[in-house]
Design a protein around this motif. Structure first.
Motif, PDB file in Angstrom:
ATOM      1  N   ASN A 184       0.855  -1.183   0.000  1.00 35.55           N
ATOM      2  CA  ASN A 184       0.000   0.000   0.000  1.00 35.55           C
ATOM      3  C   ASN A 184       0.892   1.234   0.000  1.00 35.55           C
ATOM      4  OD1 ASN A 184      -1.746   2.182   1.543  1.00 35.55           O
ATOM      5  ND2 ASN A 184      -3.136   0.669   0.704  1.00 35.55           N
ATOM      6  N   ALA A 185       0.404   2.312  -0.593  1.00 30.26           N
ATOM      7  CA  ALA A 185       1.161   3.558  -0.618  1.00 30.26           C
ATOM      8  C   ALA A 185       1.474   4.025   0.798  1.00 30.26           C
ATOM      9  CB  ALA A 185       0.385   4.628  -1.377  1.00 30.26           C
ATOM     10  N   SER A 186       0.606   3.712   1.736  1.00 30.95           N
ATOM     11  CA  SER A 186       0.886   3.936   3.144  1.00 30.95           C
ATOM     12  C   SER A 186       1.581   2.660   3.632  1.00 30.95           C
ATOM     13  CB  SER A 186      -0.431   4.167   3.904  1.00 30.95           C
ATOM     14  OG  SER A 186      -0.162   4.333   5.274  1.00 30.95           O
ATOM     15  N   TYR A 187       2.899   2.653   3.575  1.00 32.98           N
ATOM     16  CA  TYR A 187       3.676   1.417   3.700  1.00 32.98           C
ATOM     17  C   TYR A 187       3.273   0.519   4.864  1.00 32.98           C
ATOM     18  CZ  TYR A 187       7.005   3.082   0.177  1.00 32.98           C
ATOM     19  OH  TYR A 187       7.600   3.509  -0.977  1.00 32.98           O
ATOM     20  N   GLY A 188       2.898   1.122   5.981  1.00 30.38           N
ATOM     21  CA  GLY A 188       2.572   0.316   7.150  1.00 30.38           C
ATOM     22  C   GLY A 188       1.357  -0.571   6.956  1.00 30.38           C
ATOM     23  N   LEU A 189       0.576  -0.322   5.945  1.00 35.65           N
ATOM     24  CA  LEU A 189      -0.616  -1.135   5.687  1.00 35.65           C
ATOM     25  C   LEU A 189      -0.313  -2.365   4.848  1.00 35.65           C
ATOM     26  CD1 LEU A 189      -3.215   1.696   5.010  1.00 35.65           C
ATOM     27  CD2 LEU A 189      -2.720   0.505   7.141  1.00 35.65           C
ATOM     28  N   THR A 190       0.903  -2.479   4.369  1.00 36.24           N
ATOM     29  CA  THR A 190       1.301  -3.632   3.578  1.00 36.24           C
ATOM     30  C   THR A 190       1.155  -4.918   4.399  1.00 36.24           C
ATOM     31  OG1 THR A 190       2.816  -2.334   2.232  1.00 36.24           O
ATOM     32  CG2 THR A 190       3.310  -4.693   2.460  1.00 36.24           C
TER      33      THR A 190
END
Ligand SMILES: [Zn+2]
Length: 139
Positions: free
Chosen positions: A47-53
């Motif tokens: 995800n562009a919001s890395y922590g949601l990967t």
């Protein structure tokens, strides 16, 4: 040397990696877990919001659990874009996935990591966090 069943499971993980959504890292990972409902796979989803990967291992385990699996005995994982000469560390499961494995897989479960080897859960996380050791995984 993998058994025929282990090789089949690993090939399922490799196939799942083809569906990875990894536009940021270009690190395509697939995982496949074996349980009483058969083989269920997953891939990493960034995800562009890395922590949601979410890693492929957790996607596969959550997918299996959501389909009713309660006895997950083996999991295979493969990063199909890792360099052939990459160090073993680049092929191993992260700590978050290991903790999830302990909770959702059988205590004597096997983890097959492409290019790294075959491990037990205890090998991967010898001292996991645990609240209710006898009830969470249906033992
Ligand atoms: Zn992970």
């Amino acid at each position: 040397m993998l058994t025929r069943d282990e090789e089949f499971l690993l090939n399922s993980a490799r196939a799942a990696a083809a569906n990875a959504y990894c536009p940021y890292s270009k690190f395509a990972v697939g995982a496949a877990c074996e349980s009483e409902i058969g083989i269920v796979s997953g891939c990493n989803i960034e995800n562009a919001s890395y922590g949601l990967t979410v890693c492929a291992e957790r996607v596969a385990l959550f997918n299996a659990r959501s389909r009713g699996a309660s006895r997950i005995t083996r999991l295979a994982v493969s990063c199909i874009t890792v360099r052939p000469d990459a160090a073993i560390n680049q092929r191993m499961c992260c700590g978050a996935c290991r903790q999830v494995m302990v909770e959702l897989m059988q205590p004597n479960a096997i983890v097959i990591i492409d290019g790294a080897g075959v491990f037990t859960l205890r090998d991967l996380l010898p001292a996991p966090f645990w609240l209710q050791s006898s009830e969470i995984n249906g033992e």
